[in-house]
Design an enzyme around this catalytic site. Structure first.
Site, PDB file in Angstrom:
ATOM      1  N   ASP A  78       5.275  10.843  -5.928  1.00 13.13           N
ATOM      2  CA  ASP A  78       4.421   9.722  -5.262  1.00 13.13           C
ATOM      3  C   ASP A  78       5.371   9.105  -4.093  1.00 13.13           C
ATOM      4  O   ASP A  78       6.188   8.436  -4.369  1.00 13.13           O
ATOM      5  CB  ASP A  78       4.001   8.859  -6.170  1.00 13.13           C
ATOM      6  CG  ASP A  78       3.299   7.475  -5.594  1.00 13.13           C
ATOM      7  OD1 ASP A  78       2.765   7.790  -4.420  1.00 13.13           O
ATOM      8  OD2 ASP A  78       3.211   6.450  -6.370  1.00 13.13           O
ATOM      9  N   GLU A 104       3.728   1.525   2.082  1.00 11.90           N
ATOM     10  CA  GLU A 104       2.280   1.703   1.692  1.00 11.90           C
ATOM     11  C   GLU A 104       2.513   1.091   0.032  1.00 11.90           C
ATOM     12  O   GLU A 104       1.267   0.767  -0.379  1.00 11.90           O
ATOM     13  CB  GLU A 104       1.974   3.246   1.176  1.00 11.90           C
ATOM     14  CG  GLU A 104       0.665   3.537   0.987  1.00 11.90           C
ATOM     15  CD  GLU A 104       0.520   3.765  -0.839  1.00 11.90           C
ATOM     16  OE1 GLU A 104      -0.497   3.914  -1.254  1.00 11.90           O
ATOM     17  OE2 GLU A 104       1.783   3.850  -1.325  1.00 11.90           O
ATOM     18  N   GLU A 105       3.590   1.179  -0.573  1.00  6.87           N
ATOM     19  CA  GLU A 105       3.704   0.622  -2.118  1.00  6.87           C
ATOM     20  C   GLU A 105       3.727  -0.798  -2.056  1.00  6.87           C
ATOM     21  O   GLU A 105       3.727  -1.306  -3.095  1.00  6.87           O
ATOM     22  CB  GLU A 105       5.014   1.183  -2.538  1.00  6.87           C
ATOM     23  CG  GLU A 105       5.236   2.654  -2.745  1.00  6.87           C
ATOM     24  CD  GLU A 105       4.118   3.402  -3.911  1.00  6.87           C
ATOM     25  OE1 GLU A 105       3.337   2.438  -4.521  1.00  6.87           O
ATOM     26  OE2 GLU A 105       4.255   4.505  -4.087  1.00  6.87           O
ATOM     27  N   HIS A 129       5.658   6.205 -10.817  1.00  8.87           N
ATOM     28  CA  HIS A 129       6.674   5.026 -10.465  1.00  8.87           C
ATOM     29  C   HIS A 129       7.701   4.780 -11.540  1.00  8.87           C
ATOM     30  O   HIS A 129       8.032   3.724 -11.911  1.00  8.87           O
ATOM     31  CB  HIS A 129       5.537   3.619 -10.663  1.00  8.87           C
ATOM     32  CG  HIS A 129       4.723   3.575  -9.483  1.00  8.87           C
ATOM     33  ND1 HIS A 129       4.304   2.428  -9.034  1.00  8.87           N
ATOM     34  CD2 HIS A 129       4.536   4.277  -8.353  1.00  8.87           C
ATOM     35  CE1 HIS A 129       3.595   2.296  -7.886  1.00  8.87           C
ATOM     36  NE2 HIS A 129       3.579   3.797  -7.552  1.00  8.87           N
TER      37      HIS A 129
END
Length: 497
Positions: free
Chosen positions: A301, A335-336, A455
């Site tokens: 991710d 983006e996070e 994450h």
């Protein structure tokens, strides 16, 4: 891909230029006779003619993995992450931009201003009525209110079994006023749960995310900010359930909670490179976010997509003057922090520039260790036509997949979708739990999350499933090839609206 309470929507900006060689390519693909000097299967320059299959053959998992190894080395050298506001992201930008420039692309770094949230202190200690205490790791939810510098000392309470904290009646018989409430995240939304707790008089919320990986902890994003009115922190399920049991059995249980953070203005970048050739009125965007969360290396991710987009761009580079439709490769920043880079890009597009974008391809978490294969499909319109390209690719190769609504995954494609632009893409699953039916379809283990390292610090190269990386990376490249090299696919998307 961020963990937040509900998706946000944004809008964007693009620039386009046409290449002189487009006319020759258009004539050949429309059925005109090939140039006399070019043997069958080659171009006038002697290079093998590009096709979607040939493009996909150059985007194998082992090719993509070379870039993932580079991202892993960057993360290892920079504190274990490539976070959107950390040196690891800056070095990732340099890596991608350097590869693109060496391949012959003109590279733009679009500067994107944004508001970050720096956490100064996050501490939680728990003590029983008898006075003994222990420290519990806690992650402050970004953009939520801070405690005082001294923290708050309060009783800790938990709701009776079966109550979620989603309604005021869940607090019947519970004295929450002045207390810290411990809650399990529920589908009604953690922002809503926090508001209900505040209305019941709670001073703060400590929440955990129930998953089959109970040792994991997930930092949440408190957006929209107006929904968050009291301090809020996250603990692991193991710690949260232990805290809830202690609160239920020990009326003297108390916590000292310190959560402090502040807004900070920063600038991130989007990396942009586009083909010299191709119709500038039919632009195909292929993108993926380049940042990780600050708590993880972000190899799945979303290094898995960023690396796939990069390898696709490198394979297309020698042919970039001979594509039918212009291709714009993009790597998003922050983006996070909820689609910051892509949102800025879309917000700064004129209506005409927006109308030139025929399709957007995006992807998330392509290769988790317990992977699935999900094709984003709203069921109608141009986005459905893109989904049909992915579906056809997988069906012809006997690869199982499931369709899901694009909104099921919060990522950069949503800002394009909100602007009325057709979007398509893939993901391998994240926090969802694999069912027995999905185990039969994809393999892996039912009852576990698709990505147990989502994450988490273990989102490393060794957690990547190489089979999933290979099949999904090729699929993305193949669909890009269909849209870039053939006129019919883009016409169908435009016609479907």
């Amino acid at each position: 891909m961020p963990v937040f309470d509900r998706p946000l929507r944004h809008t964007l900006r693009l620039a386009a230029a046409a290449a002189l060689s487009l006319a020759c390519l258009s004539a050949q693909q429309a059925g005109a006779a090939p140039l006399p000097s070019a043997p069958a299967g080659t171009t006038a320059t002697g290079r093998a003619a590009l096709s979607p299959d040939r493009l996909a053959d150059g985007v194998r998992g082992r090719d993509v993995a070379r870039h993932l190894r580079a991202f892993q080395r960057i993360a290892d050298a920079e504190g274990g992450n490539r976070g959107y506001n950390r040196p690891g992201f800056t070095r990732s930008v340099r890596y991608v931009a350097g590869k693109l420039a060496a391949a012959g692309y003109e590279v733009e770094r679009q500067r994107v201003p944004y508001t970050d949230f720096d956490i100064a202190e996050e501490r939680l200690s728990v003590r029983s009525g008898s006075g003994d205490g222990r420290r519990v790791p806690v992650l402050m939810t970004r953009f939520t209110p801070s405690t005082s510098a001294a923290g708050l000392d309060a009783r800790v309470v938990a709701l009776p079994r079966g109550r979620t904290g989603c309604t005021a009646s869940d607090y019947d018989g519970v004295t929450a006023r002045g207390a810290v409430v411990v809650l399990a995240r529920d589908a009604c939304g953690f922002g809503h749960q926090q508001q209900v707790a505040a209305q019941a008089g709670a001073r703060a919320v400590v929440m955990y995310y129930p998953t089959p990986s109970p040792q994991n902890n997930y930092r949440l994003m408190g957006l929209p900010r107006e929904n968050f009115v009291i301090p809020m922190g996250m603990v692991s399920q193991t710690d949260g359930e232990r805290l809830a049991r202690q609160a239920a059995s020990d009326e003297g249980a108390r916590v000292r909670l310190t959560l402090r953070g502040d807004d900070v203005r920063r600038t991130t970048v989007n990396v942009i490179a586009e083909t010299r050739g191709g119709d500038p009125d039919d632009v195909v965007v292929m993108g993926g976010h380049l940042d990780s969360v600050p708590e993880a290396p972000g190899i799945n991710d979303n290094g898995s997509t960023a690396a796939t987009v990069l390898q696709t761009a490198l394979e297309l580079a020698p042919h970039q003057d001979r594509v039918r439709n212009k291709v714009r490769f993009m790597w998003w920043g922050a983006e996070e922090l909820i689609d910051v880079g892509s949102g800025y890009y879309v917000d700064h597009l004129s209506p005409a520039e927006r109308g030139r974008i025929a399709a957007v391809l995006n992807a998330e978490l392509l290769a988790p260790s317990n992977y699935g294969r999900f094709v984003w499909d709203p069921g109608t319109g141009g986005s459905h036509r893109i989904a049909e390209l992915f579906a056809g690719y997988f069906e012809r190769r006997g690869l199982p997949f499931e369709r899901q609504d694009p909104g099921a995954i919060g990522s950069d494609h949503l800002v394009f979708q909100a602007a009325g632009i057709p979007v398509g893409g893939l993901d391998g699953g994240n926090l969802q739990v694999k069912t027995p039916e999905q185990q039969a379809r994809f393999g892996g283990t039912a009852g576990r999350m698709f990505d147990p390292c989502y994450h988490q610090p273990c989102d490393r190269l060794e957690a990547i499933d190489r089979t999933a990386l290979d099949t999904n990376a090729r699929a993305l490249a193949w669909v890009l090839g269909e849209l870039a090299l053939k006129d019919g696919a883009v016409r169908g998307i435009r016609a479907a609206g």
